[in-house]
Design a protein around this motif. Structure first.
Motif, PDB file in Angstrom:
ATOM      1  N   VAL A  48      33.438  40.072  42.339  1.00  0.00           N
ATOM      2  CA  VAL A  48      33.443  41.194  41.398  1.00  0.00           C
ATOM      3  C   VAL A  48      34.010  40.765  40.044  1.00  0.00           C
ATOM      4  O   VAL A  48      33.565  41.235  38.989  1.00  0.00           O
ATOM      5  N   SER A  49      34.971  39.857  40.066  1.00  0.00           N
ATOM      6  CA  SER A  49      35.613  39.430  38.818  1.00  0.00           C
ATOM      7  C   SER A  49      34.652  38.695  37.890  1.00  0.00           C
ATOM      8  O   SER A  49      34.967  38.491  36.709  1.00  0.00           O
ATOM      9  N   LEU A  50      33.489  38.284  38.410  1.00  0.00           N
ATOM     10  CA  LEU A  50      32.501  37.619  37.551  1.00  0.00           C
ATOM     11  C   LEU A  50      31.970  38.560  36.472  1.00  0.00           C
ATOM     12  O   LEU A  50      31.345  38.118  35.500  1.00  0.00           O
ATOM     13  N   LEU A  51      32.217  39.866  36.642  1.00  0.00           N
ATOM     14  CA  LEU A  51      31.786  40.842  35.642  1.00  0.00           C
ATOM     15  C   LEU A  51      32.757  40.930  34.460  1.00  0.00           C
ATOM     16  O   LEU A  51      32.454  41.579  33.457  1.00  0.00           O
ATOM     17  N   ILE A  52      33.916  40.290  34.587  1.00  0.00           N
ATOM     18  CA  ILE A  52      34.945  40.396  33.548  1.00  0.00           C
ATOM     19  C   ILE A  52      34.433  39.965  32.173  1.00  0.00           C
ATOM     20  O   ILE A  52      34.712  40.641  31.169  1.00  0.00           O
ATOM     21  N   PRO A  53      33.693  38.856  32.028  1.00  0.00           N
ATOM     22  CA  PRO A  53      33.193  38.477  30.687  1.00  0.00           C
ATOM     23  C   PRO A  53      32.362  39.569  30.026  1.00  0.00           C
ATOM     24  O   PRO A  53      32.428  39.745  28.798  1.00  0.00           O
ATOM     25  N   PHE A  54      31.590  40.317  30.821  1.00  0.00           N
ATOM     26  CA  PHE A  54      30.784  41.398  30.249  1.00  0.00           C
ATOM     27  C   PHE A  54      31.688  42.539  29.753  1.00  0.00           C
ATOM     28  O   PHE A  54      31.412  43.154  28.717  1.00  0.00           O
ATOM     29  N   VAL A  55      32.750  42.810  30.509  1.00  0.00           N
ATOM     30  CA  VAL A  55      33.699  43.839  30.088  1.00  0.00           C
ATOM     31  C   VAL A  55      34.391  43.421  28.798  1.00  0.00           C
ATOM     32  O   VAL A  55      34.552  44.221  27.864  1.00  0.00           O
ATOM     33  N   LEU A  56      34.798  42.154  28.720  1.00  0.00           N
ATOM     34  CA  LEU A  56      35.453  41.658  27.510  1.00  0.00           C
ATOM     35  C   LEU A  56      34.510  41.714  26.313  1.00  0.00           C
ATOM     36  O   LEU A  56      34.926  42.040  25.201  1.00  0.00           O
ATOM     37  N   PHE A  65      43.231  50.986  24.600  1.00  0.00           N
ATOM     38  CA  PHE A  65      43.110  49.615  25.089  1.00  0.00           C
ATOM     39  C   PHE A  65      44.385  49.197  25.817  1.00  0.00           C
ATOM     40  O   PHE A  65      44.331  48.587  26.892  1.00  0.00           O
ATOM     41  N   THR A  66      45.536  49.521  25.229  1.00  0.00           N
ATOM     42  CA  THR A  66      46.808  49.156  25.854  1.00  0.00           C
ATOM     43  C   THR A  66      46.999  49.893  27.164  1.00  0.00           C
ATOM     44  O   THR A  66      47.382  49.285  28.187  1.00  0.00           O
ATOM     45  N   PHE A  67      46.738  51.189  27.164  1.00  0.00           N
ATOM     46  CA  PHE A  67      46.940  51.995  28.367  1.00  0.00           C
ATOM     47  C   PHE A  67      46.016  51.526  29.487  1.00  0.00           C
ATOM     48  O   PHE A  67      46.438  51.381  30.646  1.00  0.00           O
ATOM     49  N   THR A  68      44.758  51.267  29.168  1.00  0.00           N
ATOM     50  CA  THR A  68      43.796  50.816  30.176  1.00  0.00           C
ATOM     51  C   THR A  68      44.183  49.455  30.739  1.00  0.00           C
ATOM     52  O   THR A  68      44.069  49.205  31.944  1.00  0.00           O
ATOM     53  N   THR A  69      44.649  48.557  29.870  1.00  0.00           N
ATOM     54  CA  THR A  69      45.065  47.237  30.338  1.00  0.00           C
ATOM     55  C   THR A  69      46.277  47.329  31.250  1.00  0.00           C
ATOM     56  O   THR A  69      46.371  46.604  32.249  1.00  0.00           O
ATOM     57  N   LEU A  70      47.217  48.229  30.935  1.00  0.00           N
ATOM     58  CA  LEU A  70      48.376  48.436  31.803  1.00  0.00           C
ATOM     59  C   LEU A  70      47.945  48.893  33.190  1.00  0.00           C
ATOM     60  O   LEU A  70      48.424  48.372  34.210  1.00  0.00           O
ATOM     61  N   VAL A  71      47.029  49.847  33.246  1.00  0.00           N
ATOM     62  CA  VAL A  71      46.545  50.353  34.535  1.00  0.00           C
ATOM     63  C   VAL A  71      45.775  49.262  35.286  1.00  0.00           C
ATOM     64  O   VAL A  71      45.934  49.092  36.505  1.00  0.00           O
ATOM     65  N   THR A  72      44.945  48.505  34.567  1.00  0.00           N
ATOM     66  CA  THR A  72      44.188  47.426  35.194  1.00  0.00           C
ATOM     67  C   THR A  72      45.106  46.334  35.723  1.00  0.00           C
ATOM     68  O   THR A  72      44.891  45.783  36.811  1.00  0.00           O
ATOM     69  N   PHE A  73      46.144  46.022  34.962  1.00  0.00           N
ATOM     70  CA  PHE A  73      47.139  45.038  35.384  1.00  0.00           C
ATOM     71  C   PHE A  73      47.784  45.469  36.697  1.00  0.00           C
ATOM     72  O   PHE A  73      47.888  44.682  37.654  1.00  0.00           O
ATOM     73  N   GLY A  74      48.206  46.742  36.777  1.00  0.00           N
ATOM     74  CA  GLY A  74      48.805  47.246  38.006  1.00  0.00           C
ATOM     75  C   GLY A  74      47.815  47.256  39.156  1.00  0.00           C
ATOM     76  O   GLY A  74      48.158  46.903  40.297  1.00  0.00           O
ATOM     77  N   GLY A  75      46.560  47.635  38.880  1.00  0.00           N
ATOM     78  CA  GLY A  75      45.546  47.670  39.925  1.00  0.00           C
ATOM     79  C   GLY A  75      45.216  46.285  40.455  1.00  0.00           C
ATOM     80  O   GLY A  75      45.049  46.094  41.669  1.00  0.00           O
ATOM     81  N   ALA A  76      45.117  45.298  39.556  1.00  0.00           N
ATOM     82  CA  ALA A  76      44.831  43.928  39.991  1.00  0.00           C
ATOM     83  C   ALA A  76      45.973  43.369  40.824  1.00  0.00           C
ATOM     84  O   ALA A  76      45.746  42.673  41.832  1.00  0.00           O
ATOM     85  N   PHE A  77      47.202  43.680  40.442  1.00  0.00           N
ATOM     86  CA  PHE A  77      48.359  43.234  41.209  1.00  0.00           C
ATOM     87  C   PHE A  77      48.338  43.861  42.606  1.00  0.00           C
ATOM     88  O   PHE A  77      48.613  43.192  43.606  1.00  0.00           O
TER      89      PHE A  77
END
Length: 380
Positions: free
Chosen positions: A346-354, A57-69
């Motif tokens: 695309v970000s509207l899919l975020i609640p489903f991911v969460l 979870f931590t590793f994926t969030t780090l990668v997602t954070f960098g990708g979103a930036f």
């Protein structure tokens, strides 16, 4: 959705990912304490298998954070990740080392022995929060870079931004205030790690040691964080004039941001109360084990507010100490309106991911980890 709304919307999403990343660094915080909390070989394996359930979870969030930036604010990505690459490479290497260490520490044919990989996990537990905290502190204290848009016309080297010295990001650790915040993030990760272990492991010895260490860790964290917070609120900040595009210094800019955007101030205070409540009740009650949840929500709120104050209300979120006018804002560093708008859909899919993350988390934690599970079931 106007262009300005999209810029603020994406800074909010990036800030939220950053806040979630800080919360999920309870993995690093617990790993930095594996020998202190576990002590015995069985206890160490209990702690490692507890964090081993969540490190993805931590590793994926780090990668997602960098990708979103990268997608929403590409000029920041090229400036920081391209110029301060030593700082980010060390962070990424420590997280890659973490993944390898979990998988190979008890594999057959491991010539280095399990202790070698355990020490690698401890190193990631120290280096990860420290360097990430130092990187985030530069949002308030500035970095040494220069942005030159005219370089795009140079066919020999079309590089917009470059670092102003040869340290390539490691100079962030030379600023004492960056170090104060880095240490605050490190001890915060330890607090979250201790609360997570208390909640996730069914072992009285580990829980008792964790409760004792929680007190000292909290005292150090509060001293560091409050020192940084008071200094940041009272110091000059980096204001941006959207009409002229000029960046200037404004007295107590971040305090003004909190007072102007007063709902953020309320969220900040609520986050602080939740964190202190979780710590206080865990220390006071030997039967209370759910402190990670109010603490986690509190940390997400506090970090979210700090990052929003760094970018909203016409503030330069990545100030340049080498050239003030090179400072990056959500207006001059963002992607095109078309890109931000498309990604917003695309970000509207975020609640489903969460929702899936919550579901997976509940399944993983259906029962607390025990010594019997380590001895008889598949484990790290």
């Amino acid at each position: 959705m106007t262009y300005s709304f999209l810029q603020h919307y994406w800074w909010f999403l990036v800030s939220l990912l950053g806040a979630l990343l800080v919360f999920l660094m309870f993995v690093q915080g617990a790993n930095s304490l594996i020998r202190s909390l576990g002590r015995t070989p069985e206890g160490i394996r209990l702690v490692l298998n507890s964090t081993g359930r969540k490190w993805e979870f931590t590793f994926t969030t780090l990668v997602t954070f960098g990708g979103a930036f990268f997608a929403s604010f590409p000029l920041f990505y090229s400036t920081s990740f391209g110029g301060a690459y030593w700082l980010w490479m060390i962070i990424l290497f420590s997280f890659v080392l973490q993944a390898v260490s979990y998988e190979f520490q008890n594999k057959l044919g491991n010539l280095l022995g399990p202790k070698t990989f355990q020490w690698c996990l401890i190193a990631n537990g120290i280096i990860g929060p420290l360097l990430l905290g130092g990187a985030v502190a530069t949002f308030f204290n500035g970095s040494n870079f220069v942005v030159e848009h005219s370089n795009l016309l140079d066919m020999q080297g079309p590089v917009i931004s470059h670092w102003a010295n040869a340290s390539h990001g490691l100079d962030a650790l030379l600023d004492p205030w960056n170090l104060v915040f880095a240490l605050a993030v490190f001890f915060l990760a330890r607090i979250l790690g201790i609360l997570y272990v208390i909640n996730n492991i069914d072992d009285e010895d580990i829980r008792s040691r964790a409760s004792v260490r929680l007190v000292g860790t909290t005292i150090v964290f509060l001293i560091l964080f409050l020192t940084f917070l008071v200094r940041t609120l009272l110091k000059d900040g980096y204001a941006y004039d959207p009409a002229s595009g000029v960046v200037s210094m404004e007295s107590m800019k971040y305090l003004h941001n909190l007072l102007t955007m007063w709902p953020l101030l309320l969220l900040f205070l609520a986050g602080v109360v939740l964190l202190l409540y979780a710590i206080g009740r865990t220390v006071k009650s030997q039967t209370y084990t759910k402190g990670i949840w109010p603490a986690g929500f509190g940390v997400v709120l506090v970090v979210l507010v700090l990052l929003l104050c760094a970018g909203w209300n016409n503030t330069a979120f990545y100030p340049s100490n080498a050239d003030l006018q090179s400072s990056l804002t959500i207006q001059n560093a963002c992607s095109s309106e078309f890109t931000l708008r498309t990604m917003a859909y695309v970000s509207l899919l975020i609640p489903f991911v969460l929702a899936y993350i919550v579901y997976a988390w509940r399944k993983i934690d259906a029962k607390k980890i025990t010594k019997q599970e380590i001895e008889h079931d598949e484990a790290y």
